[in-house]
Motif scaffolding. Structure first.
Motif, PDB file in Angstrom:
ATOM      1  N   ARG A  71       0.871  -0.799   0.248  1.00 36.97           N
ATOM      2  CA  ARG A  71      -0.102  -0.048   0.002  1.00 36.97           C
ATOM      3  C   ARG A  71       1.493   1.520   0.049  1.00 36.97           C
ATOM      4  NH1 ARG A  71      -5.389   1.711   1.074  1.00 36.97           N
ATOM      5  NH2 ARG A  71      -5.663   3.671   1.991  1.00 36.97           N
ATOM      6  N   GLU A  95       2.062   3.094  -3.349  1.00 38.44           N
ATOM      7  CA  GLU A  95       0.687   4.094  -3.820  1.00 38.44           C
ATOM      8  C   GLU A  95       1.108   5.286  -2.956  1.00 38.44           C
ATOM      9  OE1 GLU A  95      -3.312   3.557  -2.263  1.00 38.44           O
ATOM     10  OE2 GLU A  95      -3.006   0.783  -3.172  1.00 38.44           O
ATOM     11  N   ILE A  96       1.512   5.864  -2.138  1.00 40.81           N
ATOM     12  CA  ILE A  96       2.520   6.821  -1.811  1.00 40.81           C
ATOM     13  C   ILE A  96       3.476   7.594  -2.803  1.00 40.81           C
ATOM     14  CG2 ILE A  96       3.515   8.121   0.081  1.00 40.81           C
ATOM     15  CD1 ILE A  96       2.021   6.607   1.704  1.00 40.81           C
ATOM     16  N   ASP A 113       3.089   6.901  -5.887  1.00 43.18           N
ATOM     17  CA  ASP A 113       2.915   7.839  -7.180  1.00 43.18           C
ATOM     18  C   ASP A 113       1.932   8.844  -6.996  1.00 43.18           C
ATOM     19  OD1 ASP A 113       3.485   4.806  -8.365  1.00 43.18           O
ATOM     20  OD2 ASP A 113       0.979   4.116  -7.810  1.00 43.18           O
ATOM     21  N   LEU A 114       2.536   9.392  -6.022  1.00 41.94           N
ATOM     22  CA  LEU A 114       1.786  10.352  -5.791  1.00 41.94           C
ATOM     23  C   LEU A 114       3.071  12.079  -6.539  1.00 41.94           C
ATOM     24  CD1 LEU A 114       1.179  11.388  -2.106  1.00 41.94           C
ATOM     25  CD2 LEU A 114      -0.444  10.565  -3.720  1.00 41.94           C
ATOM     26  N   PRO A 115       2.728  12.973  -7.215  1.00 46.71           N
ATOM     27  CA  PRO A 115       2.888  13.384  -7.707  1.00 46.71           C
ATOM     28  C   PRO A 115       4.328  13.985  -7.298  1.00 46.71           C
ATOM     29  CG  PRO A 115       0.459  14.454  -7.785  1.00 46.71           C
ATOM     30  CD  PRO A 115       1.054  13.272  -6.867  1.00 46.71           C
ATOM     31  N   ARG A 116       5.405  14.007  -7.671  1.00 45.85           N
ATOM     32  CA  ARG A 116       6.640  14.199  -7.110  1.00 45.85           C
ATOM     33  C   ARG A 116       7.379  15.620  -7.592  1.00 45.85           C
ATOM     34  NH1 ARG A 116       9.528   9.264  -7.015  1.00 45.85           N
ATOM     35  NH2 ARG A 116       7.782   7.427  -7.700  1.00 45.85           N
ATOM     36  N   GLU A 117       6.691  16.958  -7.080  1.00 44.99           N
ATOM     37  CA  GLU A 117       6.762  18.478  -6.927  1.00 44.99           C
ATOM     38  C   GLU A 117       7.757  18.347  -6.355  1.00 44.99           C
ATOM     39  OE1 GLU A 117       3.370  18.122  -5.954  1.00 44.99           O
ATOM     40  OE2 GLU A 117       2.281  18.371  -8.401  1.00 44.99           O
ATOM     41  N   PHE A 143       9.653  14.593  -0.169  1.00 42.13           N
ATOM     42  CA  PHE A 143       8.204  14.273   0.186  1.00 42.13           C
ATOM     43  C   PHE A 143       7.698  12.809   1.231  1.00 42.13           C
ATOM     44  CE2 PHE A 143       3.228  12.721   0.037  1.00 42.13           C
ATOM     45  CZ  PHE A 143       3.158  13.662   0.712  1.00 42.13           C
ATOM     46  N   VAL A 144       7.674  12.009   0.820  1.00 41.16           N
ATOM     47  CA  VAL A 144       8.016  10.920   1.088  1.00 41.16           C
ATOM     48  C   VAL A 144       9.459   9.842   2.516  1.00 41.16           C
ATOM     49  CG1 VAL A 144       7.810   7.955   0.114  1.00 41.16           C
ATOM     50  CG2 VAL A 144       7.617   9.456  -1.585  1.00 41.16           C
ATOM     51  N   CYS A 163      -2.844   3.633   6.476  1.00 40.16           N
ATOM     52  CA  CYS A 163      -2.995   4.953   5.177  1.00 40.16           C
ATOM     53  C   CYS A 163      -1.472   4.592   4.748  1.00 40.16           C
ATOM     54  CB  CYS A 163      -3.017   6.723   5.685  1.00 40.16           C
ATOM     55  SG  CYS A 163      -5.041   7.040   6.557  1.00 40.16           S
TER      56      CYS A 163
END
Length: 116
Positions: free
Chosen positions: A26, A29-30, A32-36, A40-41, A86
């Motif tokens: 799961r 999926e994080i 795959d979030l936009p990589r601006e 972030f991760v 989450c």
């Protein structure tokens, strides 16, 4: 300006967490979030780990009380389970569920048992 190094660091960080069993699919999926923001991760996981560590410290304090306030423990376990689910922390979510069951049974012996 160092972007590729951050991406490599992120890949290694996530791979290590998968190998340790901390993260499940799961979490991917994080990724795959936009990589601006390439940080972030790493920031997200670091924040989750910090919050989880604080929650575990609170649970240990609750466990050491002569009379455990099981509703408080259940609330904390629910918070940990939600955050874990989450972020893809399947094992922690399962451990939180088991903690909730132990609290519902008022089973202090199983309260902080290693979930392996």
């Amino acid at each position: 300006m160092g972007g590729p190094n951050i991406w490599e660091e992120q890949r290694n960080f996530v791979k290590n967490l998968h190998e340790q069993g901390i993260l499940d699919s799961r979490f991917d999926e994080i990724l795959d979030l936009p990589r601006e923001n390439p940080q972030f991760v790493i920031d997200l996981v670091t924040k989750f780990c910090s919050d989880a560590e604080n929650s575990i410290a609170v649970l240990i304090r609750y466990h050491n009380e002569p009379d455990i306030n099981y509703p408080k423990v259940i609330d904390r376990a629910h918070q940990i389970k939600g955050a874990s689910s989450c972020i893809g922390g399947h094992r922690m979510a399962l451990a939180s569920r088991e903690l909730r069951y132990a609290c519902e049974d008022k089973d202090k012996d199983s309260f902080l048992q290693d979930q392996g």
